[in-house]
Scaffold this motif. Structure first.
Motif, mmCIF file in Angstrom:
data_model
loop_
_atom_site.group_PDB
_atom_site.id
_atom_site.type_symbol
_atom_site.label_atom_id
_atom_site.label_comp_id
_atom_site.label_asym_id
_atom_site.label_seq_id
_atom_site.Cartn_x
_atom_site.Cartn_y
_atom_site.Cartn_z
ATOM 1 N N ALA A 31 -9.158 10.013 -0.610
ATOM 2 C CA ALA A 31 -10.184 10.150 -1.645
ATOM 3 C C ALA A 31 -9.623 9.861 -3.032
ATOM 4 O O ALA A 31 -10.379 9.581 -3.965
ATOM 5 N N GLU A 32 -8.308 9.942 -3.191
ATOM 6 C CA GLU A 32 -7.673 9.689 -4.482
ATOM 7 C C GLU A 32 -7.045 8.302 -4.547
ATOM 8 O O GLU A 32 -6.197 8.035 -5.405
ATOM 9 N N GLY A 33 -7.426 7.426 -3.622
ATOM 10 C CA GLY A 33 -6.918 6.069 -3.651
ATOM 11 C C GLY A 33 -5.579 5.884 -2.971
ATOM 12 O O GLY A 33 -4.947 4.819 -3.094
ATOM 13 N N ARG A 34 -5.115 6.911 -2.236
ATOM 14 C CA ARG A 34 -3.836 6.813 -1.535
ATOM 15 C C ARG A 34 -4.078 6.366 -0.092
ATOM 16 O O ARG A 34 -5.175 5.985 0.268
ATOM 17 N N LEU A 35 -3.038 6.443 0.766
ATOM 18 C CA LEU A 35 -3.165 5.936 2.132
ATOM 19 C C LEU A 35 -3.406 7.033 3.166
ATOM 20 O O LEU A 35 -3.781 6.729 4.306
ATOM 21 N N GLY A 36 -3.146 8.277 2.827
ATOM 22 C CA GLY A 36 -3.592 9.392 3.653
ATOM 23 C C GLY A 36 -2.863 9.608 4.961
ATOM 24 O O GLY A 36 -3.418 10.222 5.880
ATOM 25 N N PHE A 37 -1.627 9.162 5.112
ATOM 26 C CA PHE A 37 -0.891 9.422 6.359
ATOM 27 C C PHE A 37 -0.469 10.891 6.424
ATOM 28 O O PHE A 37 -0.107 11.511 5.407
ATOM 29 N N ASP A 38 -0.484 11.435 7.634
ATOM 30 C CA ASP A 38 -0.060 12.813 7.868
ATOM 31 C C ASP A 38 1.437 12.929 7.560
ATOM 32 O O ASP A 38 2.249 12.242 8.185
ATOM 33 N N PRO A 39 1.845 13.783 6.614
ATOM 34 C CA PRO A 39 3.271 13.912 6.285
ATOM 35 C C PRO A 39 4.134 14.251 7.492
ATOM 36 O O PRO A 39 5.316 13.867 7.552
ATOM 37 N N ASN A 40 3.544 14.963 8.477
ATOM 38 C CA ASN A 40 4.315 15.346 9.659
ATOM 39 C C ASN A 40 4.639 14.163 10.557
ATOM 40 O O ASN A 40 5.497 14.265 11.443
ATOM 41 N N MET A 41 3.940 13.030 10.349
ATOM 42 C CA MET A 41 4.183 11.849 11.177
ATOM 43 C C MET A 41 5.131 10.857 10.503
ATOM 44 O O MET A 41 5.412 9.793 11.042
ATOM 45 N N VAL A 42 5.602 11.217 9.306
ATOM 46 C CA VAL A 42 6.484 10.311 8.560
ATOM 47 C C VAL A 42 7.940 10.592 8.909
ATOM 48 O O VAL A 42 8.391 11.741 8.879
ATOM 49 N N TRP A 43 8.680 9.529 9.218
ATOM 50 C CA TRP A 43 10.132 9.582 9.407
ATOM 51 C C TRP A 43 10.754 8.602 8.421
ATOM 52 O O TRP A 43 10.137 7.590 8.059
ATOM 53 N N VAL A 44 11.976 8.900 7.995
ATOM 54 C CA VAL A 44 12.668 7.977 7.092
ATOM 55 C C VAL A 44 14.101 7.796 7.552
ATOM 56 O O VAL A 44 14.677 8.646 8.250
ATOM 57 N N THR A 45 14.672 6.672 7.164
ATOM 58 C CA THR A 45 16.092 6.421 7.420
ATOM 59 C C THR A 45 16.786 6.165 6.090
ATOM 60 O O THR A 45 16.185 5.650 5.143
ATOM 61 N N VAL A 46 18.060 6.538 6.033
ATOM 62 C CA VAL A 46 18.900 6.287 4.859
ATOM 63 C C VAL A 46 20.254 5.788 5.346
ATOM 64 O O VAL A 46 20.569 5.870 6.537
ATOM 65 N N LEU A 47 21.054 5.270 4.436
ATOM 66 C CA LEU A 47 22.416 4.860 4.800
ATOM 67 C C LEU A 47 23.208 6.091 5.202
ATOM 68 O O LEU A 47 23.288 7.070 4.448
ATOM 69 N N GLY A 48 23.790 6.064 6.414
ATOM 70 C CA GLY A 48 24.521 7.211 6.928
ATOM 71 C C GLY A 48 25.955 7.278 6.442
ATOM 72 O O GLY A 48 26.469 6.338 5.823
ATOM 73 N N PRO A 49 26.648 8.367 6.710
ATOM 74 C CA PRO A 49 28.032 8.541 6.263
ATOM 75 C C PRO A 49 28.996 7.630 7.026
ATOM 76 O O PRO A 49 28.774 7.293 8.188
ATOM 77 N N GLY A 50 30.068 7.211 6.311
ATOM 78 C CA GLY A 50 31.149 6.469 6.950
ATOM 79 C C GLY A 50 30.963 4.979 7.060
ATOM 80 O O GLY A 50 31.793 4.286 7.651
ATOM 81 N N PHE A 51 29.901 4.432 6.481
ATOM 82 C CA PHE A 51 29.643 2.997 6.625
ATOM 83 C C PHE A 51 30.009 2.192 5.377
ATOM 84 O O PHE A 51 30.183 0.985 5.447
#
Length: 895
Positions: free
Chosen positions: A113-133
Motif C-alpha cells: 500500500a506504500e508503494g513497496r514490494l511487500g515480501f514477507d520478511p520471514n521468507m527473506v534470506w541473504v548472503t554476504v562474503l564469508g570469513p577466510g576468503f
C-alpha cells in the motif's frame, strides 16, 4: 502485479530517496567488449571505473539486457532467459553499504500500500562474503552482516559464501568489492531446506548489492585476482531481476509464465493445438518460443537485423530456434509476425519505441522466415545425405560431426536433428556433438576474454584522462596554439618522443576531429620549436580524451607549446562527405519510407557509404530518383545549422539518433532545410548544402538481412568519376559506331549474339564429349570383376562431366562398373563418380569414392550412391585422384 508496475515502484522508490532516473540505454550500447548490454551497470561503467566524473551522485534505472551464453538452458530452468530487465540503484561516492542495505530491505519488505514490494520478511534470506576468503575481510563482511542483523534478519537467514558468489568484479582490471545477495524462499515444493547454499531454485536470488571498494590490477578468474589498492571513491552498484521479482509476485512457477512472456506462449500453444502444462517436452519448446520472441522483438527494436556475424548472428539464432521449436510442436508454417505482435502488446507500454519500429520489424521477420525456409531445405538435403551414408555403411548412427555441421552451418539445434534422426530409425552420436560444441564455446570464450583484455591497454589513457578532458575547439578554429599535456608510446605514458618515433600526443585542447560517428579523423600537423609532427590519426580511446597519433619530426615533451594545425582542404572534404550522408538519409526516408533509418555510416573526403534499414533493394529508377533528390537539395543551397539543446528537447523535435549511441544530457542537433534533415550529430559540416558541389550515387547492395548500403562520391571526386564515365561512353560509341542513345541497344544485341554463339559452342563440345563414351567403355580396366572407366579432361565443367559419366555408366548395362572423370579448371578441379547397380550391390558407393578422390584434390564431395561429385583446389593432382578412386575400389571389392 504486472511487471511494468514492479519496475515503476522500484524507480519511484529510489527517486524518492534522491536518485536521478536514468533511461535504459540501447541494447547496442557502444562497448568494445560486449555485443549487447548484459548487466544494468554497463551504461554506468565509465563512472564506476573513474573514466568520467558521474553526472549524478545517485542514479536509478531499468536497463534492457541480453545474455545468450546459456541459450541451450532456456525453457528448461526457472532462471535462464535471454532478454531480461535489470533494476538498479547506484551511488557514486555518496552513500555506501549501510544505506544500500537499508534501502533494499525497505523496498523488498515494505507494505504494498506504500508503494513497496511487500515480501514477507520471514521468507527473506541473504548472503554476504564469508570469513577466510579475502585478506581485507578476514572475518568476512561483518559490516554487511551486522547491518542485516540490525534490520531484524535472523542470523540463520544470513549465509557467508566465497568469492565466487559474494565478490564482484568485471573480469578485467577495474573496480571490485564484496557483495550481498537477497533471496526469497519459495517454499518446500520447490526444493530442499537450508537456504541458498542448499538450493537456488527454491531460494531464488532477486537482488545483488555490490560494494565497490578496491581497484583490481590483474584478474585471472572469478576467485583469483590481484588488488592494486583502494578506489578513490566507494561506489554502490546493484542489480535486481525484474522478471524474477515478477514471477514471485505473480505466483507463477517460472519467469516464462509472467505477464510479459506468457501471452506469447498461449498464442504459440493455440497455433500448435497444444495445451501448456500437459507435456514437459512441449512446455520447454513453448517456453523457448516465449523467451526468444520477446528477445528478438527487443533486439530488432534497437536496430539489430539477422545476419551471419556478431549481433546479427545472435538474433538470427534466436529467431531460428524459435521457428524450429514451433516446427517441433507441429507448426510447419510459422507466423513470426503474429507472435511478435503479441509480444509487442506486452512490452510497448514500457518501451513505446517498439511501435515506432513495428513496420520495419514485421518486414525483417517476414524475410527471415522465408530465408530460414530455404535454409531448412538445404539443411535437410545435408541431413538426407548423412542418413544415406550411414545406411550405406551399415550403421544406425548419425555422426556427431554431421550433427555439428547441421548446427553450425544451418542452425539446426541438436533437438531437431535428434527428432529427424529418430524418424529415420537412427540415433545421433551426441557425445561427439557435445565435444565439438564445447570446443566451439571454448573458442568463443577465449575470443571474448581477448576482447576484454584490450581494456588493459586503456590504463595509460585513463591516467591521462584523470588530468582533465580534451576540449574540441575545431568547429570554429583550424589552427590553435596549445600545450602538450601527455605522451604515449608503445602503450605507456612516456616523458618524451624522439625524432622519427611514432607516438600519441594529448593536448590541452584540440582543433582535430577524432574519428567518431562514421566521420574519418582530421589530418594536419603539430608544429613546435623542435620540428613538425605529422598527425596521421586522431582517436578517443576513453571518453573525454583525444589522442593524436604523430610521426615525430623532433623531440617533444609534456608542457611543450605547439601549434595544432588542421589541414583545411582535408577538413572541407570531410565536411562535404558528412553533410552528404545527412542528405542521403533524409532522401531515403522521404522516398523509401520512414523505416529507412540509419544503421551505420562512414565518410571521408570525397567518399561516403551509408547503411540503412530495409529488406528490399532499390530499383534503378529509385536509385536515380534518390540521387536526383540529393542533388536538388544541394542545388537548393539548404542552410546547415548546429544547435546545442537538452536531449529530451531534441528528441521532441524529432531529431534522428543512432541506435546504440549514448548521448549526453546536452546534445548537438544538425539541421539542413529545417525539419527535412534533423539529426543528433557531433561531426563537422558545411555551412550551406551547395558547398558539397554534387553527389554521384555509385551503387547499392545488401550487407545483411534487413540492411542495405549505398555508396557515393561527392564534390570533385563525383565530377571526376562522371567525367571518366563520359570518356568511356565516348570510347564505346566510337568503337561500335553508334550514337550515345543507341549504345544500350547495340550492346544488348551483341550480348544476345554472344549468348547464342556460346550455346552453340557448348552444344558442339557436349556432342564431341559424349561421342567419346563408347571409347571410355572400351578402354575400361577390369579390376576383380569391376570395370573401371576413368579419364582426365581439361576445361570441361562439372555439368558436362555428370552427363558424360551417366551415359558411360548406362552403356555398361548390367555389368559391375565404376566411372570416374576429372575436369573443371586449373584452379577449381571437379571430380565425378558414377556406379552401376551391380557395382553398388558389391558395396561401391559413389559418394564414398568421390570423397576419397576429392580429398587428394584438396577438397571434399558427396552425393547419392549412384552419382556423386566433388572438387578441390589442386588440379595438378587430378591423375593421383583417379588412382586413389581406383585403389578405393580395390579395397572394397577385396574386402
Amino acid at each position: 502485479m504486472k511487471a511494468a508496475e514492479i519496475g515503476r515502484r522500484f524507480v519511484d522508490f529510489f527517486v524518492s530517496k534522491g536518485h536521478t532516473e536514468v533511461p535504459s540505454a540501447s541494447l547496442l550500447y557502444n562497448d568494445p567488449t560486449l555485443l549487447f548490454v548484459n548487466a544494468g551497470m554497463v551504461p554506468f561503467k565509465p563512472y564506476l571505473m573513474g573514466e568520467l566524473p558521474a553526472p549524478w551522485k545517485r542514479a536509478t534505472s531499468i536497463q534492457k539486457c541480453v545474455r545468450t551464453l546459456d541459450i541451450e538452458e532456456v525453457g528448461k530452468t526457472t532462471r535462464h532467459g535471454t532478454f531480461f530487465q535489470m533494476l538498479g540503484n547506484f551511488s557514486f561516492g555518496d552513500y555506501f553499504k549501510k544505506e544500500a542495505i537499508e534501502f533494499a530491505w525497505e523496498l523488498v519488505t515494505g507494505p504494498l500500500a506504500e508503494g513497496r514490494l511487500g515480501f514477507d520478511p520471514n521468507m527473506v534470506w541473504v548472503t554476504v562474503l564469508g570469513p577466510g576468503f579475502h585478506p581485507d575481510y578476514p572475518e568476512g563482511d561483518t559490516e554487511a552482516r551486522d547491518t542485516w542483523l540490525s534490520l531484524g534478519v535472523p542470523p540463520e537467514h544470513i549465509q557467508g559464501r566465497g568469492l565466487k558468489d559474494n565478490y564482484w568484479h568485471m573480469g578485467v582490471p577495474g573496480p571490485g568489492g564484496p557483495c550481498s545477495e537477497i533471496y526469497i524462499d519459495r517454499g518446500p515444493k520447490y526444493g530442499a531446506e537450508g537456504g541458498p547454499e542448499a538450493d537456488e531454485d527454491r531460494f531464488l536470488e532477486i537482488w545483488n548489492l555490490v560494494f565497490e571498494t578496491e581497484e583490481l590490477s590483474t584478474v585471472r578468474s572469478k576467485e583469483d585476482f590481484d588488488i592494486a589498492g583502494p578506489m578513490k571513491t566507494r561506489n554502490i552498484d546493484t542489480g535486481a531481476g525484474l522478471e524474477r521479482i515478477a514471477l514471485l509476485m505473480q505466483g507463477v512457477d517460472n519467469m516464462y509464465e509472467t505477464d510479459e512472456v506468457f501471452p506469447v506462449i498461449e498464442r504459440a500453444a493455440a497455433m500448435a493445438g497444444k495445451r501448456y502444462g500437459a507435456d514437459h517436452t512441449d512446455d520447454v519448446r513453448l517456453r523457448v518460443v516465449g523467451d526468444h520472441v520477446r528477445s528478438s522483438l527487443m533486439l530488432m527494436t534497437d536496430g539489430v537485423t539477422p545476419g551471419n556475424e556478431a549481433r546479427g548472428y545472435v538474433l538470427r539464432r534466436l529467431m531460428r530456434r524459435m521457428i524450429r521449436s514451433m516446427r517441433l510442436l507441429g507448426v510447419e508454417k510459422v507466423s513470426l509476425t503474429e507472435l511478435l505482435d503479441v509480444s509487442r502488446q506486452c512490452m510497448h507500454a514500457t518501451y513505446p519505441e517498439i511501435d515506432d519500429q513495428w513496420e520495419r520489424i514485421k518486414d525483417i521477420a517476414d524475410n527471415e522466415s522465408e530465408s530460414f525456409e530455404r535454409t531448412l531445405n538445404s539443411g535437410t538435403q545435408l541431413f538426407d545425405m548423412a542418413v544415406a551414408e550411414a545406411r550405406a555403411a551399415g550403421s544406425n548412427e548419425l555422426g556427431g560431426d554431421k550433427a555439428f555441421q547441421l548446427h553450425d552451418t544451418y542452425g539446426f539445434p541438436i533437438d531437431l536433428t535428434l527428432e529427424m534422426a529418430s524418424e529415420q530409425g537412427l540415433h545421433v552420436d551426441e557425445t561427439a556433438f557435445r565435444t565439438l560444441m564445447d570446443q566451439q564455446k571454448a573458442r568463443a570464450k577465449a575470443d571474448a576474454k581477448a576482447k576484454k583484455g584490450n581494456l588493459q591497454d586503456a590504463e595509460s589513457y585513463r591516467e591521462l584522462r584523470d588530468r582533465g578532458e580534451t576540449p574540441f575547439v575545431g568547429y570554429s578554429e583550424l589552427t590553435v596554439p596549445t600545450r602538450v599535456r601527455g605522451l604515449v608510446a608503445d602503450g605507456h605514458v612516456v616523458d618524451h618522443l624522439r625524432a622519427g618515433q611514432l607516438g600519441e600526443v594529448v593536448l590541452e585542447e584540440t582543433p582535430f576531429y577524432a574519428e567518431m560517428g562514421g566521420q574519418d579523423a582530421d589530418a594536419g600537423v603539430l608544429r613546435s620549436d623542435a620540428g613538425e609532427f605529422e598527425v596521421i590519426d586522431v582517436q578517443r580511446p576513453v571518453p573525454g580524451l583525444v589522442v593524436h597519433t604523430v610521426r615525430a619530426g623532433g623531440e617533444l615533451r609534456p608542457g611543450d607549446e605547439v601549434q595544432a594545425m588542421v589541414d583545411a582542404v582535408h577538413r572541407q572534404g570531410a565536411c562535404q562527405a558528412h553533410s552528404a550522408t545527412h542528405i542521403i538519409h533524409a532522401a531515403l526516408r522521404e522516398l523509401v519510407g520512414p523505416t529507412a533509418t540509419q544503421a551505420g555510416s562512414y565518410n571521408k573526403p570525397g567518399y561516403l557509404r551509408f547503411d540503412f534499414n530495409s529488406s528490399h533493394g532499390l530499383s534503378a529508377a529509385l536509385k536515380a530518383e534518390i540521387e536526383a533528390r540529393c542533388n536538388a537539395a544541394i542545388r537548393d543551397d539548404l542552410e546547415v545549422s548546429a544547435t546545442q539543446m537538452p536531449l529530451a528537447q531534441a528528441k521532441g523535435m524529432g531529431a534522428m539518433a543512432m541506435f546504440g549511441e549514448k548521448y549526453p544530457d546536452i546534445v548537438r542537433v544538425v539541421e539542413m532545410g529545417g525539419p527535412w534533415s534533423r539529426e543528433l550529430c557531433a561531426g563537422t559540416h558545411v555551412l550551406h548544402a551547395s558547398q558539397i558541389g554534387m553527389l554521384n550515387l555509385l551503387g547499392e547492395q545488401s550487407v545483411g538481412a534487413g540492411t542495405r548500403r549505398v555508396e557515393a562520391l561527392v564534390s570533385t571526386d563525383a565530377f571526376e568519376h562522371m567525367a571518366a564515365e563520359r570518356a568511356l561512353v565516348n570510347q564505346l560509341t566510337g568503337t561500335l559506331k553508334v550514337q550515345p542513345d543507341q549504345l544500350t541497344d547495340r550492346v544488348g544485341a551483341l550480348i544476345e549474339e554472344l549468348k547464342v554463339a556460346q550455346k552453340q559452342i557448348a552444344e558442339l563440345k557436349a556432342a564431341q564429349l559424349l561421342a567419346g563414351a563408347p571409347q571410355l567403355v572400351s578402354d575400361a580396366k577390369d579390376m576383380w570383376g569391376v570395370s573401371f572407366a576413368s579419364k582426365r579432361y581439361h576445361d570441361v565443367d562439372a555439368g558436362a562431366l555428370r552427363t558424360l559419366a551417366g551415359q558411360v555408366r548406362d552403356q555398361f548395362g548390367d555389368r559391375s562398373a565404376v566411372v570416374a572423370l576429372v575436369g573443371g579448371s586449373a584452379t577449381k578441379p571437379a571430380l565425378v563418380v558414377a556406379t552401376t547397380r551391380a557395382a553398388r550391390d558389391r558395396g561401391l558407393n559413389a559418394g564414398a569414392l568421390v570423397r576419397e578422390g576429392a580429398g587428394v584434390l584438396g577438397g571434399n564431395g558427396g552425393g547419392k550412391p549412384d552419382l556423386a561429385q566433388g572438387g578441390g583446389t589442386d588440379a595438378g593432382k587430378a591423375d593421383e585422384a583417379l588412382r586413389t578412386v581406383e585403389y578405393a575400389i580395390g579395397h572394397v571389392v577385396q574386402g
